[in-house]
Scaffold this motif. Structure first.
Motif, PDB file in Angstrom:
ATOM      1  N   VAL A  46      27.102  38.207  44.110  1.00  0.00           N
ATOM      2  CA  VAL A  46      27.655  38.757  42.879  1.00  0.00           C
ATOM      3  C   VAL A  46      28.824  37.886  42.434  1.00  0.00           C
ATOM      4  CG1 VAL A  46      29.212  40.359  44.085  1.00  0.00           C
ATOM      5  CG2 VAL A  46      28.487  40.855  41.733  1.00  0.00           C
ATOM      6  N   HIS A  47      28.952  37.730  41.127  1.00  0.00           N
ATOM      7  CA  HIS A  47      30.019  36.928  40.547  1.00  0.00           C
ATOM      8  C   HIS A  47      31.255  37.813  40.368  1.00  0.00           C
ATOM      9  CE1 HIS A  47      31.833  33.730  38.147  1.00  0.00           C
ATOM     10  NE2 HIS A  47      32.107  34.608  37.215  1.00  0.00           N
ATOM     11  N   MET A  48      32.378  37.392  40.967  1.00  0.00           N
ATOM     12  CA  MET A  48      33.615  38.164  40.870  1.00  0.00           C
ATOM     13  C   MET A  48      34.751  37.247  40.441  1.00  0.00           C
ATOM     14  SD  MET A  48      33.442  40.706  44.180  1.00  0.00           S
ATOM     15  CE  MET A  48      34.484  41.935  43.341  1.00  0.00           C
ATOM     16  N   LEU A  49      35.735  37.836  39.797  1.00  0.00           N
ATOM     17  CA  LEU A  49      36.927  37.095  39.405  1.00  0.00           C
ATOM     18  C   LEU A  49      38.159  37.818  39.937  1.00  0.00           C
ATOM     19  CD1 LEU A  49      38.211  38.888  36.830  1.00  0.00           C
ATOM     20  CD2 LEU A  49      36.343  37.785  35.621  1.00  0.00           C
ATOM     21  N   ARG A  50      39.201  37.043  40.180  1.00  0.00           N
ATOM     22  CA  ARG A  50      40.476  37.635  40.620  1.00  0.00           C
ATOM     23  C   ARG A  50      41.438  37.645  39.444  1.00  0.00           C
ATOM     24  NH1 ARG A  50      43.526  34.683  45.384  1.00  0.00           N
ATOM     25  NH2 ARG A  50      43.957  33.199  43.692  1.00  0.00           N
ATOM     26  N   ARG A  51      41.875  38.843  39.091  1.00  0.00           N
ATOM     27  CA  ARG A  51      42.782  38.995  37.967  1.00  0.00           C
ATOM     28  C   ARG A  51      44.140  38.382  38.305  1.00  0.00           C
ATOM     29  NH1 ARG A  51      41.503  42.664  34.162  1.00  0.00           N
ATOM     30  NH2 ARG A  51      43.645  43.336  33.868  1.00  0.00           N
ATOM     31  N   ARG A  52      44.724  37.692  37.340  1.00  0.00           N
ATOM     32  CA  ARG A  52      46.029  37.071  37.562  1.00  0.00           C
ATOM     33  C   ARG A  52      47.055  38.119  37.985  1.00  0.00           C
ATOM     34  NH1 ARG A  52      46.149  31.878  35.898  1.00  0.00           N
ATOM     35  NH2 ARG A  52      44.514  31.192  34.456  1.00  0.00           N
ATOM     36  N   ALA A  53      47.928  37.730  38.898  1.00  0.00           N
ATOM     37  CA  ALA A  53      48.937  38.666  39.397  1.00  0.00           C
ATOM     38  C   ALA A  53      49.843  39.175  38.278  1.00  0.00           C
ATOM     39  CB  ALA A  53      49.771  37.998  40.487  1.00  0.00           C
ATOM     40  N   SER A  54      49.953  38.404  37.189  1.00  0.00           N
ATOM     41  CA  SER A  54      50.816  38.789  36.072  1.00  0.00           C
ATOM     42  C   SER A  54      50.198  39.851  35.168  1.00  0.00           C
ATOM     43  CB  SER A  54      51.149  37.552  35.231  1.00  0.00           C
ATOM     44  OG  SER A  54      49.954  36.951  34.738  1.00  0.00           O
ATOM     45  N   MET A  55      48.909  40.171  35.375  1.00  0.00           N
ATOM     46  CA  MET A  55      48.248  41.139  34.514  1.00  0.00           C
ATOM     47  C   MET A  55      48.856  42.524  34.689  1.00  0.00           C
ATOM     48  SD  MET A  55      46.034  39.488  32.766  1.00  0.00           S
ATOM     49  CE  MET A  55      45.078  40.854  32.104  1.00  0.00           C
ATOM     50  N   ALA A  56      49.049  43.234  33.566  1.00  0.00           N
ATOM     51  CA  ALA A  56      49.667  44.566  33.629  1.00  0.00           C
ATOM     52  C   ALA A  56      48.772  45.573  34.327  1.00  0.00           C
ATOM     53  CB  ALA A  56      49.993  45.047  32.210  1.00  0.00           C
ATOM     54  N   PHE A  57      47.458  45.387  34.215  1.00  0.00           N
ATOM     55  CA  PHE A  57      46.508  46.328  34.822  1.00  0.00           C
ATOM     56  C   PHE A  57      45.786  45.628  35.961  1.00  0.00           C
ATOM     57  CE2 PHE A  57      42.328  48.419  35.127  1.00  0.00           C
ATOM     58  CZ  PHE A  57      42.727  49.734  35.278  1.00  0.00           C
ATOM     59  N   ALA A  58      45.955  46.140  37.190  1.00  0.00           N
ATOM     60  CA  ALA A  58      45.233  45.656  38.377  1.00  0.00           C
ATOM     61  C   ALA A  58      45.438  44.170  38.627  1.00  0.00           C
ATOM     62  CB  ALA A  58      43.753  45.992  38.270  1.00  0.00           C
ATOM     63  N   GLY A  59      46.664  43.686  38.463  1.00  0.00           N
ATOM     64  CA  GLY A  59      46.945  42.295  38.747  1.00  0.00           C
ATOM     65  C   GLY A  59      46.654  41.953  40.207  1.00  0.00           C
ATOM     66  N   GLY A  60      45.984  40.833  40.437  1.00  0.00           N
ATOM     67  CA  GLY A  60      45.650  40.395  41.779  1.00  0.00           C
ATOM     68  C   GLY A  60      44.374  40.992  42.339  1.00  0.00           C
ATOM     69  N   ALA A  61      43.778  41.932  41.632  1.00  0.00           N
ATOM     70  CA  ALA A  61      42.577  42.599  42.136  1.00  0.00           C
ATOM     71  C   ALA A  61      41.325  41.806  41.764  1.00  0.00           C
ATOM     72  CB  ALA A  61      42.478  44.017  41.576  1.00  0.00           C
ATOM     73  N   TYR A  62      40.333  41.867  42.646  1.00  0.00           N
ATOM     74  CA  TYR A  62      39.025  41.287  42.364  1.00  0.00           C
ATOM     75  C   TYR A  62      38.215  42.278  41.534  1.00  0.00           C
ATOM     76  CZ  TYR A  62      39.598  37.227  45.373  1.00  0.00           C
ATOM     77  OH  TYR A  62      40.018  36.038  45.908  1.00  0.00           O
ATOM     78  N   ALA A  63      37.502  41.757  40.558  1.00  0.00           N
ATOM     79  CA  ALA A  63      36.736  42.609  39.644  1.00  0.00           C
ATOM     80  C   ALA A  63      35.546  41.808  39.122  1.00  0.00           C
ATOM     81  CB  ALA A  63      37.620  43.091  38.497  1.00  0.00           C
ATOM     82  N   TYR A  64      34.825  42.412  38.182  1.00  0.00           N
ATOM     83  CA  TYR A  64      33.697  41.757  37.523  1.00  0.00           C
ATOM     84  C   TYR A  64      34.092  41.429  36.083  1.00  0.00           C
ATOM     85  CZ  TYR A  64      31.593  44.689  41.194  1.00  0.00           C
ATOM     86  OH  TYR A  64      31.313  45.327  42.379  1.00  0.00           O
TER      87      TYR A  64
END
Length: 289
Positions: A46-64
């Motif tokens: 599955v293709h996943m991306l890691r949200r930038r730590a600076s993101m206001a919502f779920a920063g640093g979390a892996y998601a789709y």
């Protein structure tokens, strides 16, 4: 933190504010996210991306890849391949065909915006090939900036949206105590032959192809940060060895919305997601975790 469950420290205070009537829940915005699958050497990946730590919502979390529904995508009919819109509306549990079209458009658009993969083609039986040219990139950037709606993009290019390449998998609604709330529809799709993913998202600092079981193990070991919907869908995907098997299993997946609940129990807060006991948290008074 024993595992990688995303858990903001402000949640207990927000939950108590909600319980006391001091917090008014935000209205959830509809969104779509796609679990893009491919055949790997050891099974489906599955293709996943890691949200930038600076993101206001779920920063640093892996998601789709995923994002909000654009209301402009329900204002006229696009070229459509696959199950009729009425079937999609029934499967998604939404009010009408226009709403269903907008949600499916969001799923396909976000996959294109964030992964460079486009589930659309010049005929109902085909998909586009290379989308890395300058003209394609200009359109993709216009979509990201919302200068161009996805419906307009499809019309301009003479493309059919390939809804038959998608299948609905799950639906999760952000808890009432979160300031940013989404009513998110999860889809599965197989990577079309001839297309390749790339990190086209400004919101991600890393992308990976990974077996669902491997990603879940990373979460269990506390190495990969994820929100409950992400790890729950990964665990469900782990049972299916190929993208085709996952797509075949999708119609049997429960599309009832999952919404977190919080209540007081002997002075402590109990946070739970119905049907997903692994995410239950007991928060003692005065404790952040």
């Amino acid at each position: 933190m024993a595992n990688g469950q995303w858990y903001p420290p402000e949640w207990p205070d927000r939950i108590r504010a909600l319980a006391s009537g001091e917090l008014t829940p935000a209205t959830p915005r509809r969104a779509a996210t796609v679990m893009l699958l491919r055949d790997g050497t050891e099974g489906a990946e599955v293709h996943m991306l890691r949200r930038r730590a600076s993101m206001a919502f779920a920063g640093g979390a892996y998601a789709y890849p995923g994002g909000g529904v654009d209301p402009r995508d329900d204002d006229h009919l696009v070229r459509w391949a696959g199950p009729p819109r009425a079937s999609w509306a029934a499967r998604l549990g939404v009010e009408d065909e226009a709403a269903a079209q907008a949600i499916v458009c969001a799923a396909v658009r976000e996959t294109y915006e964030e992964a460079g993969v486009l589930l659309a083609g010049p005929t109902p039986e085909t998909v586009v090939g290379d989308t890395t040219g300058d003209d394609w990139e200009a359109d993709r950037e216009a979509l990201v900036a919302r200068d161009l709606s996805f419906a307009e993009f499809l019309d301009r290019r003479g493309l059919h949206l390939r809804s038959d390449l998608l299948a609905a998998w799950a639906r999760w609604i952000t808890p009432e105590f979160e300031p940013r709330r989404y009513d998110t529809f999860f889809f599965v799709a197989a990577l079309p032959e001839g297309q390749r993913t790339r990190n086209a998202s400004t919101e991600a600092d890393r992308t990976v192809w990974i077996r669902p079981a491997e990603a879940a193990a990373g979460y269990d070991e506390g190495e990969l940060l994820m929100m409950p919907p992400t790890i729950a869908t990964l665990r469900a995907l782990s049972a299916h060895p190929t993208p085709q098997a996952a797509l075949a299993a999708a119609p049997s997946q429960d599309m009832a919305p999952v919404l977190a609940q919080a209540h007081l129990e002997n002075g402590a807060l109990v946070l739970s997601w119905p049907g997903h006991d692994e995410f239950t948290k007991h928060i003692a008074a005065g404790s952040e975790r």
